[in-house]
Scaffold this motif. Structure first.
Motif, mmCIF file in Angstrom:
data_model
loop_
_atom_site.group_PDB
_atom_site.id
_atom_site.type_symbol
_atom_site.label_atom_id
_atom_site.label_comp_id
_atom_site.label_asym_id
_atom_site.label_seq_id
_atom_site.Cartn_x
_atom_site.Cartn_y
_atom_site.Cartn_z
ATOM 1 N N SER A 148 -10.869 -4.091 -5.463
ATOM 2 C CA SER A 148 -10.160 -3.663 -6.676
ATOM 3 C C SER A 148 -8.834 -3.054 -6.306
ATOM 4 O O SER A 148 -7.863 -3.146 -7.046
ATOM 5 C CB SER A 148 -10.975 -2.608 -7.426
ATOM 6 O OG SER A 148 -12.162 -3.147 -7.881
ATOM 7 N N ALA A 149 -8.847 -2.362 -5.169
ATOM 8 C CA ALA A 149 -7.639 -1.673 -4.700
ATOM 9 C C ALA A 149 -7.872 -1.295 -3.250
ATOM 10 O O ALA A 149 -9.010 -1.240 -2.777
ATOM 11 C CB ALA A 149 -7.364 -0.421 -5.521
ATOM 12 N N PHE A 150 -6.763 -1.038 -2.551
ATOM 13 C CA PHE A 150 -6.837 -0.532 -1.176
ATOM 14 C C PHE A 150 -6.182 0.839 -1.106
ATOM 15 O O PHE A 150 -5.117 1.058 -1.716
ATOM 16 C CB PHE A 150 -6.110 -1.463 -0.209
ATOM 17 C CG PHE A 150 -6.753 -2.805 -0.035
ATOM 18 C CD1 PHE A 150 -7.907 -2.938 0.737
ATOM 19 C CD2 PHE A 150 -6.219 -3.938 -0.644
ATOM 20 C CE1 PHE A 150 -8.510 -4.188 0.903
ATOM 21 C CE2 PHE A 150 -6.807 -5.181 -0.483
ATOM 22 C CZ PHE A 150 -7.959 -5.316 0.288
ATOM 23 N N VAL A 151 -6.801 1.724 -0.345
ATOM 24 C CA VAL A 151 -6.179 3.008 -0.028
ATOM 25 C C VAL A 151 -6.024 3.083 1.484
ATOM 26 O O VAL A 151 -6.990 2.883 2.222
ATOM 27 C CB VAL A 151 -7.031 4.198 -0.533
ATOM 28 C CG1 VAL A 151 -6.474 5.520 -0.012
ATOM 29 C CG2 VAL A 151 -7.100 4.190 -2.051
ATOM 30 N N VAL A 152 -4.796 3.340 1.942
ATOM 31 C CA VAL A 152 -4.557 3.545 3.367
ATOM 32 C C VAL A 152 -4.664 5.036 3.642
ATOM 33 O O VAL A 152 -3.850 5.822 3.119
ATOM 34 C CB VAL A 152 -3.174 3.006 3.779
ATOM 35 C CG1 VAL A 152 -2.943 3.215 5.267
ATOM 36 C CG2 VAL A 152 -3.035 1.541 3.411
ATOM 37 N N ALA A 153 -5.647 5.423 4.437
ATOM 38 C CA ALA A 153 -6.017 6.829 4.537
ATOM 39 C C ALA A 153 -5.525 7.481 5.824
ATOM 40 O O ALA A 153 -6.302 7.985 6.631
ATOM 41 C CB ALA A 153 -7.531 6.972 4.390
ATOM 42 N N CYS A 154 -4.235 7.484 6.016
ATOM 43 C CA CYS A 154 -3.617 8.204 7.130
ATOM 44 C C CYS A 154 -2.313 8.745 6.587
ATOM 45 O O CYS A 154 -1.593 8.021 5.882
ATOM 46 C CB CYS A 154 -3.355 7.257 8.289
ATOM 47 S SG CYS A 154 -2.119 7.874 9.468
ATOM 48 N N TYR A 155 -1.963 9.995 6.925
ATOM 49 C CA TYR A 155 -0.837 10.635 6.247
ATOM 50 C C TYR A 155 0.521 10.045 6.623
ATOM 51 O O TYR A 155 1.548 10.422 6.068
ATOM 52 C CB TYR A 155 -0.851 12.156 6.463
ATOM 53 C CG TYR A 155 -0.106 12.842 5.347
ATOM 54 C CD1 TYR A 155 -0.678 12.957 4.086
ATOM 55 C CD2 TYR A 155 1.179 13.315 5.526
ATOM 56 C CE1 TYR A 155 0.021 13.532 3.032
ATOM 57 C CE2 TYR A 155 1.887 13.896 4.474
ATOM 58 C CZ TYR A 155 1.307 13.989 3.232
ATOM 59 O OH TYR A 155 1.997 14.542 2.186
ATOM 60 N N SER A 156 0.555 9.085 7.534
ATOM 61 C CA SER A 156 1.818 8.380 7.782
ATOM 62 C C SER A 156 1.927 7.103 6.956
ATOM 63 O O SER A 156 2.904 6.361 7.094
ATOM 64 C CB SER A 156 1.955 8.055 9.272
ATOM 65 O OG SER A 156 1.993 9.248 10.016
ATOM 66 N N ASP A 157 0.954 6.831 6.126
ATOM 67 C CA ASP A 157 0.946 5.618 5.283
ATOM 68 C C ASP A 157 1.307 4.363 6.084
ATOM 69 O O ASP A 157 2.171 3.562 5.658
ATOM 70 C CB ASP A 157 1.922 5.769 4.103
ATOM 71 C CG ASP A 157 1.355 6.632 2.960
ATOM 72 O OD1 ASP A 157 0.193 7.056 3.053
ATOM 73 O OD2 ASP A 157 2.088 6.885 1.986
#
Lengths: 219, 219, 219, 219, 219, 219
Positions: D70-79
């Motif tokens: 449905s969606a992707f989240v990149v989970a590192c604070y440097s995106d």
């Protein structure tokens, strides 16, 4: 005590134009307003060398009037010597470019500047940047008319209308500044044509000087 | 053909310091580099009137070397006459303040400036604003040391360290600029102390001049 | 010791073009300058995935030359791996996009960028934003020409002139950057046509590298 | 269909922490939310080379889930890879740094960021600049704690409180962002201590992903 | 014709303070200046709901004076209704926050604001952002004093000095604005203590109104 | 618990249009979504006086639903009362202008806004400035269509296409926002025509509200 409006070029007819521009304001000022010519200046201020070169004679000129001055207005759209004169004088010192922009910021949200020539635009951009108000600038567009062409009032007004329309319709300016000390005669007609406030910088500067003279009474 | 580095104040010992700062770069340059003193300048450039006042003699000085010049460097942290000299000369013209900032922008993301006196900070801020790089500025903080105090090297270095630490730890600078032409001797030690690159502006400007001389070969 | 100019795509003819662009600068550099091809790169860098994907092989490529390098130049207008290579290497590292912009900031007050395709513009805008120099950008406008069309030099030059004129006359740019490593051949003609300085990014980057190599002698 | 939250480093315990952070949101989402580990990533993302290096495997990882996502989240604070993944995928793609900042912009007027180490700050500054929101940043200040020190929760919380107070009282932040994927456990206590909203970036990103999945229904 | 200075809260003693602040300016104005109380306003304007809520009665109040007005000054540091009153009235309309900032921009390069409470700072920041002058802001720091504490003049002046020093020495402000209509009594002493110009916003606004009334004569 | 979408004007057909715009999102939301009309509002919000004037009734309206509300959405492109409602309510409060811009910032790098009338543009500019995202704005251009003209759907869509093309091709927008609550019906067709994402602000705001309701579960 007098508000001295100093034209830093040596052309008396420019000083006369400035005098005419500010004349209606005399009735609204308790302090006399005097337009003066810096006779040591060049006939016109067209290059950065001119801008920097008039600072020393301008400072000397104003130093001689310090005791009689309520305020000084530097009446050239490059605001030559503004920072230096502020360091030298204890009076309010107003530059017509700075004053026109600050005044425009109370008349609209995005100001457009009409310059005579495109080669002035980078100098204006450095100044708008130094003022930190680049986000309020719609655009700075030139008439691109030479001295002879400017003498043709019909042609000049045609260009003023065309550039003003580009500022209003493409750059979305909602207030327009005449980016030169010598276009007073067109202000009212251009304002009416565009349906937007048009700022004449000498008038804006004298208005701010009158205000700051009053502000001095509180200090 | 020569890169002329012009100290716009009349103090020969300042020129000597500049000469010493750039001396290691001569071996890396195909073009000779000559540091010169503007004898018509004031002993030091401390006010905006000084900044504006040296422009005319500086332009005259450089005009005399135009034919022999590969490039000009204006070696005062207020970059007096930079725009005017660029209009006058066909050679690359580099100012040490502008060059130090552009160079710092390749060494880190937020530059801090160490000024001698707080009264220079507003002048620097106008300049950083005119350059349009305010978002890269961490802070500009002064040593606030007078001429006599600056003669005391131990005290000067203590202040350099303290101000450098404030830039690094509070303002989060990751590169530091010495905001004056006369602090070369401290550069290496300060860099080591802070653990951050420290930019000496005359060196940064000569580096950029060497590069732009090479760039001229493509034109 | 050598300045390595690394083309991060695998197309040798692009490297050859870069080599030709910087060739006149060799006579002005004490340090040899070598253009290299990253054979592991894609034939062209057209997407953000390409930009990010070449970083690892680029880092590996440069690590092998670290001991012989005076400086590295990353020769793709997206500056892939610039920050990473700066973390890895002790040498000056220059990206052609960053260098072209910093150089343009000494040639004019508002730079315009000519891109090949509009889809690169958002990537450039992120980069100009990260550099913190958005207030100096006049506009970034695309040629919008595909690979086949670019092969037609007459058509390409027509578009370069049209886009350059739009940057100059509508966006009020006073310096123009070729936003791609492969348009060197048009630089001089375009400069003459527009009457404005035109920056070729590989040349600007090599100039800055030559300067920073000299700057290293002071450290 | 699932919202995939991809931890681009290979440390399962980091993924577990992310999973725990977002667990309360599952009851508020019609779409399942799954936290995944990029096993090809490094144990931690600490350098720019790591940031750039994980993009290729991340793209590959996500491509395999495109049809189910449905969606992707990149989970590192440097995106890492945010722009590239947006080019590749037809689904909403959210980065935790961008989402935390956009969310903070609805909770307050000036956001402060708490980073682990000062060496991340320049990377964040490039990103805040690329996002064009530097005027909303109060400051980005580091805990400056190493891995071992971070394991000491009491010490970590002391530093979080001290840095949060500096952001609130000196930098005048009115909303605080945890600039790292692994500080969820402290969020509530820190919020209570500071009296300001504290944003955990994985939660902010998943919230935005849930919203954008709903937004997709209108397209 | 009269310049109407409207205090949009219902506290007569606040109006009296405003009246006292501007009284010295009457001798420098050809136009009478009258301070008025908006009796329908709340006793103090402390929340955004107050700011928005006084707009309707303020517009009504000013409409009744339109024919007699030379200009209107809105005398609350949140400038409630400024944009709306400008749409409604044909007279110059000045807000004390905007006027204080524009005036400060002629007295120094970086203005600092002294607020009463930190909860006003985000509201000010939205406003400084809307004015597009964030690059000129040094900092906005609060006294953080409640109503009872403000009644203690000694304590208030101690805080004014401490916050003023922080603005001058840490944030590098070179001009300070009193961010509230009720601190006139401290202006001169604070200016002397800090060695920097201190702007009282009602005075700055009335000065600008006097100037714009004169400017109207040219239209 | 319900997400309340409040149309602050009294026109039921506007509320109906909003309802239709968000209807597809109901299936993607665990929380009911209800569009409401502020019957005390004016028929349309066309002036700054309208914007400020609806705040008091809007606050009262929402206060009555506070206990039943999951979140509030203010559904007018001037975001009237957004800051005030955030001070009053403990629920997430979303404004359609802010949400549309923040959402656009995840869909592209430069957003363009399509306004109905040019007189709204200065109000939008103040808001974009207050949000601190002026560097992401491509341009805000008006349809310049009156109420009767807007009733002609063919003509309206022609103007939407023309203005969208100007935003895309001249201002280099890569995402377009419909700057008004009533243009939902054209969104899909315009998106297809332009080949760029087009954001409908009510939908963007409801998406953000759905996300923030989920985010509340973590607090």
């Amino acid at each position: 005590m007098t508000i001295y409006v100093v034209n830093p070029n040596s052309s008396q007819h420019v000083t006369d134009g400035i005098d005419k521009a500010i004349d209606p304001m005399r009735a609204a000022s308790l302090v006399p307003i005097e337009a003066r010519t810096l006779t040591q200046g060049p006939p016109g201020i067209e290059t950065q060398a001119h801008v920097d070169g008039v600072v020393a004679p301008l400072l000397e000129h104003c130093a001689a009037f310090e005791n009689d001055a309520s305020a000084f207005v530097v009446a050239c759209y490059s605001d030559p010597g503004l920072a230096a004169l502020r360091e030298q004088s204890a009076r309010p010192v107003i530059g017509i470019a700075e004053a026109s922009i600050l005044t425009a910021m109370t008349f609209g949200q995005r100001f457009g500047i009409i310059s005579i020539l495109s080669k002035s635009v980078p100098r204006h951009m450095r100044y708008v940047g130094a003022m930190g108000v680049m986000d309020r600038l719609a655009a700075d567009l030139p008439l691109e008319l030479g001295v002879l062409e400017l003498a043709d009032e019909t042609r000049t007004f045609e260009r003023l209308k065309a550039v003003g329309e580009a500022l209003r319709d493409t750059a979305m300016a909602d207030v327009v500044i005449l980016g030169c000390a010598g276009m007073t005669a067109f202000r009212t007609d251009l304002e009416q044509h565009l349906g937007l406030p048009v700022i004449e910088p000498c008038q804006a500067a004298v208005a701010m000087a009158i205000g700051q003279v009053a502000l001095q009474t509180t200090r």
